[in-house]
Design an enzyme around this catalytic site. Structure first.
Site, PDB file in Angstrom:
ATOM      1  N   PHE A 260     -13.889  -3.599   0.216  1.00  0.00           N
ATOM      2  CA  PHE A 260     -14.782  -2.900  -0.722  1.00  0.00           C
ATOM      3  C   PHE A 260     -16.244  -3.026  -0.305  1.00  0.00           C
ATOM      4  O   PHE A 260     -17.140  -3.098  -1.150  1.00  0.00           O
ATOM      5  CB  PHE A 260     -14.597  -3.414  -2.150  1.00  0.00           C
ATOM      6  CG  PHE A 260     -13.239  -3.142  -2.737  1.00  0.00           C
ATOM      7  CD1 PHE A 260     -12.446  -2.123  -2.254  1.00  0.00           C
ATOM      8  CD2 PHE A 260     -12.758  -3.919  -3.779  1.00  0.00           C
ATOM      9  CE1 PHE A 260     -11.187  -1.871  -2.793  1.00  0.00           C
ATOM     10  CE2 PHE A 260     -11.503  -3.675  -4.336  1.00  0.00           C
ATOM     11  CZ  PHE A 260     -10.715  -2.637  -3.833  1.00  0.00           C
TER      12      PHE A 260
ATOM     13  N   TYR B  58       0.860  -1.181   0.000  1.00  0.00           N
ATOM     14  CA  TYR B  58       0.000   0.000   0.000  1.00  0.00           C
ATOM     15  C   TYR B  58       0.902   1.239   0.000  1.00  0.00           C
ATOM     16  O   TYR B  58       1.276   1.756   1.057  1.00  0.00           O
ATOM     17  CB  TYR B  58      -0.888   0.033   1.241  1.00  0.00           C
ATOM     18  CG  TYR B  58      -2.033  -0.955   1.264  1.00  0.00           C
ATOM     19  CD1 TYR B  58      -2.341  -1.752   0.173  1.00  0.00           C
ATOM     20  CD2 TYR B  58      -2.822  -1.081   2.406  1.00  0.00           C
ATOM     21  CE1 TYR B  58      -3.391  -2.649   0.214  1.00  0.00           C
ATOM     22  CE2 TYR B  58      -3.885  -1.968   2.446  1.00  0.00           C
ATOM     23  CZ  TYR B  58      -4.165  -2.749   1.355  1.00  0.00           C
ATOM     24  OH  TYR B  58      -5.213  -3.636   1.402  1.00  0.00           O
TER      25      TYR B  58
ATOM     26  N   GLY C 104     -20.157   0.238  -4.533  1.00  0.00           N
ATOM     27  CA  GLY C 104     -21.272  -0.304  -5.282  1.00  0.00           C
ATOM     28  C   GLY C 104     -20.766  -0.869  -6.592  1.00  0.00           C
ATOM     29  O   GLY C 104     -19.579  -1.078  -6.793  1.00  0.00           O
TER      30      GLY C 104
END
Length: 307
Positions: free
Chosen positions: A217, A69, A221
């Site tokens: 997540f 990350y 959407g």
């Protein structure tokens, strides 16, 4: 009670092995920039550090991170180290290994089993620790994870890792790992707008076995991650239903997605990530939302119809 007064304790707790964590945690991926990894623009370092410290103030004691990350200027692990060391006794930092990015940020070949020790040691170095609380093996498409998970089990026996988890697995890989060493958590993609029968089965198995299920997540959407103003990028039926429930609670769509996720079982943890202090407060406050049975049923139907 305003969002600013709600702490992570409102969501309840779960145990990762012998480590108690609150069910609302924090994902560190979005700390490093406006988009994941090397995309977008690097974050403001002081703001990212302030977000981490505010998360702790709000009672978060479960942080999910990884050595891969990082953006062009920021490393999530370095930010965590700078913001939070010396670490509180109850803070649980979970990392993952398997994927690899080079110094330029480009993705390289996934780690071989014999390379996993170097991945673990890199996380230790960046975080400034002598052991890792939990390490997840991220499956990178291979059918069997036995050799990779076995290598991590050896590092656990050597004292470099306290507990083990797996990520992006099907039921058969979870069973395979459990034959080698105890598994305290599973990280799979899961949310209101994404449906996968294999992951639904993993969720159920984890509940039966007392293993934490930690979706990533969960706010996203069909269209992706949260957009401006605390909303998300989804459309259609899911968007309509989520917004209707959000209006009924005076909440954001993202908060409703998190509340629905947590409702899937007491073993389900959430690790929403953000570099925005206002979104952080909203995410933590979502742990206090309680959907009605009717609202949950409507949202369950949306999840089942997602593709």
């Amino acid at each position: 009670m305003t969002s600013e007064m709600i702490t992570a304790a409102a969501a309840g707790s779960w145990r990762l092995g012998d480590l108690d964590v609150r069910r609302i945690g924090f994902g560190a991926m979005r700390l490093t920039g406006s988009a994941a990894f090397h995309l977008g623009t690097p974050s403001d370092r002081d703001r990212s550090i302030a977000v981490l410290r505010r998360a702790i103030e709000l009672g978060v004691n479960h942080i999910d991170t990884a050595a891969f990350y990082f953006s062009s200027l920021r490393s999530a692990n370095e930010l965590i180290n700078s913001a939070l060391a010396p670490y509180a006794d109850d803070l649980v930092i979970v990392t993952k290994v398997g994927p690899y990015r080079d110094y330029a940020g480009e993705w390289g070949a996934p780690a071989r089993p014999d390379q996993l020790r170097s991945h673990v040691e890199e996380n230790l170095r960046q975080l400034g620790r002598d052991h890792l609380d939990v390490v997840n093996l991220r499956r990178m498409g291979q059918d069997s994870i036995a050799e990779h998970f076995g290598a991590l089990a050896e590092l656990r026996d050597a004292g470099l890792i306290r507990h083990l988890g797996v990520s992006d697995v099907e039921p058969r890989q979870l069973a395979e790992a459990r034959e080698i060493a105890p598994v305290v958590c599973v990280q799979n993609r899961y949310g209101l707008g994404s449906a996968d029968t294999g992951t639904d089965e993993v969720l159920r198995i984890c509940g039966d076995l007392g293993i934490a299920f930690v979706p990533f997540f969960a706010i996203a959407g069909k269209g992706g991650a949260r957009g401006p103003g605390g909303t998300d990028g989804s459309a259609g039926e899911a968007d309509t239903e989520v917004r209707a429930v959000a209006r009924a609670h005076g909440a954001t769509p993202a908060q409703i997605r998190l509340a629905w996720t947590l409702r899937q079982g007491p073993h389900v943890l959430a690790i929403p990530g953000t570099g925005n202090p206002d979104h952080l407060t909203e995410n933590v406050a979502a742990g206090a939302l309680r959907l009605t049975d009717d609202e949950a049923a409507r949202l369950d139907a949306v999840h089942r119809s997602a593709t």
